[in-house]
Design a protein around this motif. Structure first.
Motif, PDB file in Angstrom:
ATOM      1  N   ARG A 189      26.933  -2.357  -7.933  1.00 22.06           N
ATOM      2  CA  ARG A 189      27.737  -2.668  -6.746  1.00 22.06           C
ATOM      3  C   ARG A 189      27.879  -4.185  -6.631  1.00 22.06           C
ATOM      4  O   ARG A 189      26.880  -4.920  -6.729  1.00 22.06           O
ATOM      5  CB  ARG A 189      27.067  -2.081  -5.506  1.00 22.06           C
ATOM      6  CG  ARG A 189      27.960  -2.066  -4.269  1.00 22.06           C
ATOM      7  CD  ARG A 189      27.439  -1.087  -3.236  1.00 22.06           C
ATOM      8  NE  ARG A 189      28.231  -1.122  -2.006  1.00 22.06           N
ATOM      9  CZ  ARG A 189      29.405  -0.501  -1.870  1.00 22.06           C
ATOM     10  NH1 ARG A 189      29.915   0.186  -2.887  1.00 22.06           N
ATOM     11  NH2 ARG A 189      30.074  -0.558  -0.724  1.00 22.06           N
ATOM     12  N   THR A 190      29.093  -4.668  -6.438  1.00 22.09           N
ATOM     13  CA  THR A 190      29.326  -6.109  -6.402  1.00 22.09           C
ATOM     14  C   THR A 190      30.205  -6.483  -5.212  1.00 22.09           C
ATOM     15  O   THR A 190      30.953  -5.660  -4.680  1.00 22.09           O
ATOM     16  CB  THR A 190      30.013  -6.624  -7.686  1.00 22.09           C
ATOM     17  OG1 THR A 190      31.328  -6.063  -7.767  1.00 22.09           O
ATOM     18  CG2 THR A 190      29.222  -6.251  -8.924  1.00 22.09           C
ATOM     19  N   ALA A 191      30.120  -7.742  -4.820  1.00 24.15           N
ATOM     20  CA  ALA A 191      31.006  -8.331  -3.813  1.00 24.15           C
ATOM     21  C   ALA A 191      31.199  -9.790  -4.181  1.00 24.15           C
ATOM     22  O   ALA A 191      30.270 -10.442  -4.673  1.00 24.15           O
ATOM     23  CB  ALA A 191      30.402  -8.207  -2.416  1.00 24.15           C
ATOM     24  N   THR A 192      32.396 -10.312  -3.950  1.00 23.46           N
ATOM     25  CA  THR A 192      32.677 -11.721  -4.230  1.00 23.46           C
ATOM     26  C   THR A 192      32.890 -12.446  -2.911  1.00 23.46           C
ATOM     27  O   THR A 192      33.658 -11.988  -2.053  1.00 23.46           O
ATOM     28  CB  THR A 192      33.907 -11.876  -5.131  1.00 23.46           C
ATOM     29  OG1 THR A 192      33.685 -11.141  -6.341  1.00 23.46           O
ATOM     30  CG2 THR A 192      34.147 -13.338  -5.477  1.00 23.46           C
ATOM     31  N   LEU A 193      32.203 -13.557  -2.756  1.00 25.66           N
ATOM     32  CA  LEU A 193      32.200 -14.293  -1.498  1.00 25.66           C
ATOM     33  C   LEU A 193      32.315 -15.791  -1.775  1.00 25.66           C
ATOM     34  O   LEU A 193      32.324 -16.211  -2.923  1.00 25.66           O
ATOM     35  CB  LEU A 193      30.911 -13.995  -0.720  1.00 25.66           C
ATOM     36  CG  LEU A 193      30.603 -12.505  -0.565  1.00 25.66           C
ATOM     37  CD1 LEU A 193      29.431 -12.113  -1.442  1.00 25.66           C
ATOM     38  CD2 LEU A 193      30.340 -12.132   0.880  1.00 25.66           C
ATOM     39  N   THR A 194      32.399 -16.583  -0.712  1.00 25.30           N
ATOM     40  CA  THR A 194      32.294 -18.035  -0.859  1.00 25.30           C
ATOM     41  C   THR A 194      31.232 -18.537   0.110  1.00 25.30           C
ATOM     42  O   THR A 194      30.980 -17.929   1.159  1.00 25.30           O
ATOM     43  CB  THR A 194      33.619 -18.760  -0.557  1.00 25.30           C
ATOM     44  OG1 THR A 194      33.905 -18.649   0.845  1.00 25.30           O
ATOM     45  CG2 THR A 194      34.771 -18.193  -1.366  1.00 25.30           C
ATOM     46  N   ASP A 195      30.639 -19.662  -0.239  1.00 27.51           N
ATOM     47  CA  ASP A 195      29.727 -20.313   0.691  1.00 27.51           C
ATOM     48  C   ASP A 195      30.562 -21.087   1.726  1.00 27.51           C
ATOM     49  O   ASP A 195      31.796 -21.109   1.648  1.00 27.51           O
ATOM     50  CB  ASP A 195      28.707 -21.169  -0.057  1.00 27.51           C
ATOM     51  CG  ASP A 195      29.309 -22.409  -0.730  1.00 27.51           C
ATOM     52  OD1 ASP A 195      30.423 -22.826  -0.352  1.00 27.51           O
ATOM     53  OD2 ASP A 195      28.649 -22.956  -1.638  1.00 27.51           O
ATOM     54  N   PRO A 196      29.936 -21.729   2.725  1.00 26.15           N
ATOM     55  CA  PRO A 196      30.712 -22.393   3.773  1.00 26.15           C
ATOM     56  C   PRO A 196      31.637 -23.503   3.260  1.00 26.15           C
ATOM     57  O   PRO A 196      32.619 -23.831   3.942  1.00 26.15           O
ATOM     58  CB  PRO A 196      29.625 -22.953   4.695  1.00 26.15           C
ATOM     59  CG  PRO A 196      28.477 -22.002   4.542  1.00 26.15           C
ATOM     60  CD  PRO A 196      28.493 -21.648   3.084  1.00 26.15           C
ATOM     61  N   GLU A 197      31.364 -24.070   2.082  1.00 24.05           N
ATOM     62  CA  GLU A 197      32.247 -25.110   1.531  1.00 24.05           C
ATOM     63  C   GLU A 197      33.293 -24.534   0.573  1.00 24.05           C
ATOM     64  O   GLU A 197      34.059 -25.285  -0.013  1.00 24.05           O
ATOM     65  CB  GLU A 197      31.430 -26.179   0.816  1.00 24.05           C
ATOM     66  CG  GLU A 197      30.646 -27.061   1.758  1.00 24.05           C
ATOM     67  CD  GLU A 197      30.066 -28.293   1.077  1.00 24.05           C
ATOM     68  OE1 GLU A 197      29.763 -29.250   1.801  1.00 24.05           O
ATOM     69  OE2 GLU A 197      29.908 -28.298  -0.163  1.00 24.05           O
ATOM     70  N   GLY A 198      33.303 -23.207   0.421  1.00 22.44           N
ATOM     71  CA  GLY A 198      34.335 -22.581  -0.392  1.00 22.44           C
ATOM     72  C   GLY A 198      33.955 -22.298  -1.829  1.00 22.44           C
ATOM     73  O   GLY A 198      34.797 -21.838  -2.603  1.00 22.44           O
ATOM     74  N   ALA A 199      32.702 -22.547  -2.226  1.00 24.45           N
ATOM     75  CA  ALA A 199      32.273 -22.251  -3.603  1.00 24.45           C
ATOM     76  C   ALA A 199      32.148 -20.747  -3.780  1.00 24.45           C
ATOM     77  O   ALA A 199      31.354 -20.101  -3.089  1.00 24.45           O
ATOM     78  CB  ALA A 199      30.945 -22.925  -3.909  1.00 24.45           C
ATOM     79  N   PRO A 200      32.910 -20.139  -4.710  1.00 20.34           N
ATOM     80  CA  PRO A 200      32.838 -18.683  -4.891  1.00 20.34           C
ATOM     81  C   PRO A 200      31.600 -18.278  -5.696  1.00 20.34           C
ATOM     82  O   PRO A 200      31.126 -19.018  -6.559  1.00 20.34           O
ATOM     83  CB  PRO A 200      34.113 -18.358  -5.678  1.00 20.34           C
ATOM     84  CG  PRO A 200      34.914 -19.625  -5.717  1.00 20.34           C
ATOM     85  CD  PRO A 200      33.943 -20.739  -5.548  1.00 20.34           C
ATOM     86  N   PHE A 201      31.107 -17.089  -5.426  1.00 19.44           N
ATOM     87  CA  PHE A 201      30.035 -16.493  -6.216  1.00 19.44           C
ATOM     88  C   PHE A 201      30.077 -14.987  -5.996  1.00 19.44           C
ATOM     89  O   PHE A 201      30.716 -14.500  -5.040  1.00 19.44           O
ATOM     90  CB  PHE A 201      28.658 -17.066  -5.848  1.00 19.44           C
ATOM     91  CG  PHE A 201      28.254 -16.848  -4.425  1.00 19.44           C
ATOM     92  CD1 PHE A 201      27.449 -15.775  -4.058  1.00 19.44           C
ATOM     93  CD2 PHE A 201      28.680 -17.710  -3.425  1.00 19.44           C
ATOM     94  CE1 PHE A 201      27.072 -15.560  -2.741  1.00 19.44           C
ATOM     95  CE2 PHE A 201      28.308 -17.509  -2.099  1.00 19.44           C
ATOM     96  CZ  PHE A 201      27.501 -16.436  -1.750  1.00 19.44           C
ATOM     97  N   THR A 202      29.439 -14.252  -6.866  1.00 19.15           N
ATOM     98  CA  THR A 202      29.418 -12.795  -6.772  1.00 19.15           C
ATOM     99  C   THR A 202      27.997 -12.303  -6.569  1.00 19.15           C
ATOM    100  O   THR A 202      27.054 -12.845  -7.146  1.00 19.15           O
ATOM    101  CB  THR A 202      30.005 -12.178  -8.064  1.00 19.15           C
ATOM    102  OG1 THR A 202      31.385 -12.550  -8.158  1.00 19.15           O
ATOM    103  CG2 THR A 202      29.926 -10.660  -8.059  1.00 19.15           C
TER     104      THR A 202
END
Length: 255
Positions: free
Chosen positions: A237-250
């Protein structure tokens, strides 16, 4: 050759690094999300700090140039036994070396490069720091994947530079598995013209968590944002998000 703890075979993702606008805020965010604690990194890297989980070094967070519109992103570092030789191969095979090679105290030797598709990656020759001291468990690096226009074409670059085995995945998609000794270490996902215009080709960083849905909720509570909500994938199960400065990670939890 001196034995280096946690040394990875050439071409294996061995470390991830984030150069934030505000390193203190980034450390607060990821510390709260993953339970990381931070210790000072090599002095020559300024504000750079090493993230630790249960005393094991996991990743690094520093502060990049103060340009207000500079995008923030995690950088995947690939292992090398000789970063100077690897940098030459990068150039010979159509890539660009942007920084280095340079010595980072006794920790190791570093270069930052761009592959022919425009994706940024690092090259790390381990010294005292061979690489991440834990992977695949909650709060650590789980998987690395390059998103690019043409996976087969770019796969040949990483094959030539690092000696990886680039093998087409058994599917109709343009996906390539990068292997070392038959063991998958990373993947290349070819998306054709669907490469994001705002990011171009890029390496993605997947962090393991015990529960993706719970962790994604914590990301938003901490000021991050959801790009792709939690869903099933071949990796679990995965989700892709960003931190508050916009850096994406999964985020990724086991199947």
């Amino acid at each position: 050759m001196t034995e280096v703890p946690n040394r990875r075979p050439p071409g294996t993702p061995c470390w991830v690094s984030l150069m934030a606008h505000r390193a203190d805020l980034a450390r607060s965010f990821y510390g709260a999300l993953f339970g990381w604690e931070f210790v000072p990194g090599p002095p020559q890297l300024g504000t750079y700090a090493l993230a630790e989980l249960d005393g094991r070094r996991i990743a690094g967070i520093g502060e990049g140039s103060p340009e207000p519109h500079r995008p923030v992103a995690w950088t995947t570092m690939l292992a090398s036994d000789d970063v100077d030789e690897t940098a030459e191969l990068v150039r010979e095979c159509g890539g660009t070396v942007g920084i280095g090679p340079l010595q980072v105290n006794d920790e190791g030797r570093l270069a930052l490069a761009v592959d022919p598709s425009g994706a940024v990656f690092g090259v790390w020759q381990g010294g005292l720091l061979g690489g991440a001291e834990a992977t695949g468990e909650p709060g650590t690096l789980a998987w690395s994947e390059l998103v690019t226009r043409d996976a087969s074409l770019v796969g040949k670059f990483y094959e030539a530079v690092f000696g990886l085995e680039a093998e087409d995945a058994a599917s109709d998609s343009d996906d390539v598995l990068l292997r070392v000794g038959g063991h998958p270490v990373a993947a290349i996902h070819g998306v054709g013209s669907r490469v994001p215009r705002d990011r171009g080709a890029h390496w993605t960083t997947h962090f393991a968590v015990a529960d993706v849905d719970d962790a994604a909720a914590r990301v938003t509570a901490l000021g991050g944002h959801v790009i792709h909500p939690a869903h099933p994938s071949p990796h679990g199960r995965t989700a892709t998000l960003t931190d508050p400065e916009g850096a994406p990670f999964t985020l990724q939890s086991p199947p």
